[in-house]
Write an enzyme that holds these catalytic residues in place. Structure first.
Site, PDB file in Angstrom:
ATOM      1  CG  ASP A 155      -0.262  -0.005   2.515  1.00 56.08           C
ATOM      2  OD1 ASP A 155       0.983  -0.198   2.524  1.00 56.08           O
ATOM      3  OD2 ASP A 155      -0.925   0.192   3.541  1.00 56.08           O
ATOM      4  CG  HIS A 193      23.746  11.032 -15.491  1.00 56.28           C
ATOM      5  ND1 HIS A 193      23.068  10.664 -16.624  1.00 56.28           N
ATOM      6  CD2 HIS A 193      23.864  12.384 -15.561  1.00 56.28           C
ATOM      7  CE1 HIS A 193      22.788  11.740 -17.352  1.00 56.28           C
ATOM      8  NE2 HIS A 193      23.274  12.797 -16.722  1.00 56.28           N
ATOM      9  CG  ASP A 226      25.024  18.636 -10.245  1.00 59.23           C
ATOM     10  OD1 ASP A 226      24.101  19.340  -9.797  1.00 59.23           O
ATOM     11  OD2 ASP A 226      25.161  18.385 -11.459  1.00 59.23           O
ATOM     12  CG  ASP A 285      21.329  22.187 -11.738  1.00 54.20           C
ATOM     13  OD1 ASP A 285      22.112  21.520 -11.043  1.00 54.20           O
ATOM     14  OD2 ASP A 285      21.100  21.948 -12.938  1.00 54.20           O
ATOM     15  CG  HIS A 324      28.104  17.768 -19.420  1.00 53.25           C
ATOM     16  ND1 HIS A 324      27.962  19.108 -19.198  1.00 53.25           N
ATOM     17  CD2 HIS A 324      29.074  17.344 -18.567  1.00 53.25           C
ATOM     18  CE1 HIS A 324      28.786  19.474 -18.231  1.00 53.25           C
ATOM     19  NE2 HIS A 324      29.484  18.428 -17.836  1.00 53.25           N
ATOM     20  CG  HIS A 376      19.848  22.455 -17.894  1.00 49.93           C
ATOM     21  ND1 HIS A 376      19.039  22.829 -16.846  1.00 49.93           N
ATOM     22  CD2 HIS A 376      20.931  21.867 -17.325  1.00 49.93           C
ATOM     23  CE1 HIS A 376      19.605  22.456 -15.698  1.00 49.93           C
ATOM     24  NE2 HIS A 376      20.759  21.887 -15.960  1.00 49.93           N
ATOM     25  CD  GLU A 434      24.859  21.848 -16.122  1.00 45.18           C
ATOM     26  OE1 GLU A 434      25.293  20.840 -15.562  1.00 45.18           O
ATOM     27  OE2 GLU A 434      23.637  22.114 -16.219  1.00 45.18           O
ATOM     28  CE1 TYR A 469      32.644  16.326 -15.070  1.00 47.72           C
ATOM     29  CE2 TYR A 469      32.519  16.934 -17.394  1.00 47.72           C
ATOM     30  CZ  TYR A 469      32.062  17.054 -16.103  1.00 47.72           C
ATOM     31  OH  TYR A 469      31.022  17.905 -15.834  1.00 47.72           O
ATOM     32  NE  ARG A 482      28.196  19.155 -13.371  1.00 48.31           N
ATOM     33  CZ  ARG A 482      28.291  17.847 -13.255  1.00 48.31           C
ATOM     34  NH1 ARG A 482      29.122  17.169 -14.047  1.00 48.31           N
ATOM     35  NH2 ARG A 482      27.592  17.194 -12.357  1.00 48.31           N
ATOM     36  CD  GLU A 534      24.507  22.897 -12.811  1.00 49.25           C
ATOM     37  OE1 GLU A 534      24.911  21.896 -12.181  1.00 49.25           O
ATOM     38  OE2 GLU A 534      23.498  22.894 -13.539  1.00 49.25           O
TER      39      GLU A 534
HETATM   40  N1  GLY Z   1      22.014  18.386 -11.879  1.00 51.59           N
HETATM   41  C1  GLY Z   1      21.572  18.166 -13.165  1.00 51.59           C
HETATM   42  C2  GLY Z   1      22.246  19.038 -14.103  1.00 51.59           C
HETATM   43  O1  GLY Z   1      23.208  19.685 -13.746  1.00 51.59           O
HETATM   44  O2  GLY Z   1      21.842  19.192 -15.209  1.00 51.59           O
HETATM   45 MN    MN Z   2      22.358  21.539 -14.548  1.00 52.80          MN
HETATM   46 MN    MN Z   3      23.564  20.259 -11.745  1.00 55.44          MN
END
Ligand code: GLY
Ligand code: MN
Ligand code: MN
Length: 436
Positions: free
Chosen positions: A41, A246, A263, A274, A355, A359, A384, A388, A397, A399
């Protein structure tokens, strides 16, 4: 309510933005998320659909919103449905919104119980020409689980196959990408709490602590400040783990001489922050770590300055790649001659920076937005960059979250330390305090 919601005037403004984008005779339907099951449940904590949050502020399951600007009766032009509450629900689950509370919070005068939805739709559909249905059109969505909204959409389409259909998602992406003043204030509140958590962990990180112990410190700081927790699963990666993009297991011990990449960001009132900071576990960067750190920092500062109205995000990302290329050559990681003859479709910098740089940020951490149009004022982006180097067990990194304006971008993380000297001083000061 543990957080300060946006004002009814702002929710009204958000709905006005949607309404203005609708065609004549359109009726739009928005649904909240389901409460997701676990097993037996058990259920997961409820997470409201971002579009319902944006348009109404009602953070409760079984909420439905109708927007029908051309309805004959003005009372039908906006209708909010909330889950009918009762003494039994109040005893077992706690108080739910009364109709009056829901009306005050959202600024929608007509509030009905969700049980009245079917009959209301049946009454209004003959007046409507077009049905606006919402769906998850996020570029990276890949859910196998059908949402409540998708289920209800199918029912409506089956019941009214002859009405014209329109997509609400492109309108939502457009209006959500330009933040209203109070949304920016809410994001700033989230950032302020995230900043406190960063300062706290700067005093906590030392050789021998486990990554999840750091996570626990962060979570504590978030919740005691009125956040419901993390806006996304936090990454606490020390040494080589920082190179796993990740990495979320967060279960390793932090070693002397390593850098830890952190992060994390709290949610506040549904809005995300973020942050990423990469700090030396023992409080002092080695010369190599410092060089790599400062290279990332220079890229971040240059990238931030590029976030201006009129710039296309694709061009921005290309330009940041070019800046990063120069830094990687400076660090001896790429060879200038190799870069000169690289395949432009597969630039060499991607070996160390794989990456994207930015965003959209808002109710969702990877918020919806206009990826194929020019940057406009009042957008919030992350910046960001990272480097690496797996062979050196080093990942860095940095950000920050940035607000665009007509002119210079505003760094919403201005108050959160990021220079090498600031971080080392912060770590040293808290070690001194702990000893005293
Ligand atoms: N923490 C997710 C990103 O930096 O996009
Ligand atoms: Mn981010
Ligand atoms: Mn992030």
């Amino acid at each position: 309510m543990r957080y300060q919601p946006l004002s009814a005037a702002t929710y009204r403004e958000h709905r006005a933005r949607f309404r203005q984008a609708m065609e004549k005779g359109g009726l739009a339907v928005f649904h909240s998320n389901d409460i997701m099951p676990t097993s037996a449940d058990g259920t997961m904590p409820f997470k409201q659909a971002a579009d319902i949050m944006y348009l109404t502020g009602i953070d409760q399951e079984e909420t439905i919103l109708l927007i029908f600007p051309d309805a004959m009766d003005p009372k039908d032009r906006e209708i909010l449905f909330v889950r009918e509450t009762s003494e039994l629900i109040a005893i077992w689950e706690g108080a739910k919104f009364t109709q009056k509370e829901a009306a005050e919070l959202s600024g929608i005068p007509t509030v009905l119980w969700t049980t009245a939805y079917e009959a209301t739709i049946k009454r209004l559909m003959p007046q409507a020409q077009l049905l606006y249905l919402n769906s998850n059109e996020h570029l990276r969505q890949s859910n196998e689980v059908e949402t409540r909204e998708e289920r209800k959409n199918k029912e409506l389409i089956a019941q009214y196959p002859l009405h014209g259909l329109r997509r609400s998602a492109p309108i939502m992406h457009r209006i959500r990408s330009r933040k209203t003043r109070e949304e920016v204030e809410q994001i700033k509140r989230a950032i302020a709490i995230t900043g406190k958590a960063f300062e706290r962990v700067c005093g906590f990180v030392r050789p021998g602590v486990k990554e999840y112990e750091i996570e626990a410190e962060i979570t504590h700081e978030f919740i005691r400040n009125g956040s419901r927790g993390h806006a996304y699963t936090p990454i606490l990666g020390s040494g080589y783990n920082a190179c796993v993009l990740h990495y979320i297991t967060n279960d390793a011990v932090c070693h002397d001489g390593d850098v830890i990449l952190m992060d994390f960001g709290c949610e506040y009132g549904g809005y995300a922050s973020d942050l990423t900071r990469s700090i030396p576990v023992n409080g002092t960067f080695t010369p190599r770590q410092r060089d790599v750190y400062n290279a990332v920092l220079r890229v971040q500062k240059e990238a931030t300055a590029l976030l201006r109205p009129g710039v296309m995000l694709a061009d921005y990302h290309k330009e940041v790649g070019r800046i990063m290329e120069g830094e990687l050559i400076g660090l001896g990681l790429l060879d200038k001659a190799d870069v000169a003859k690289q395949d432009p479709e597969r630039p060499l910098y991607k070996k160390y920076f794989m990456h994207g740089t930015s965003h959209f940020l808002g109710l969702d951490v990877h918020d919806v937005g206009l990826w194929t149009e020019m940057i406009q004022p009042d957008m919030v982006f992350t910046v960001e960059p990272g480097i690496y180097i797996r062979e050196e067990k080093l990942g860095i990194r940095i950000e920050n979250n940035i607000l665009t304006t007509r002119d210079n971008p505003i760094d919403l993380f201005d108050a959160i330390p990021r220079e090498v000297e600031e971080i080392e001083a912060l770590m040293a000061a808290s070690r001194k305090k702990a000893k005293a």
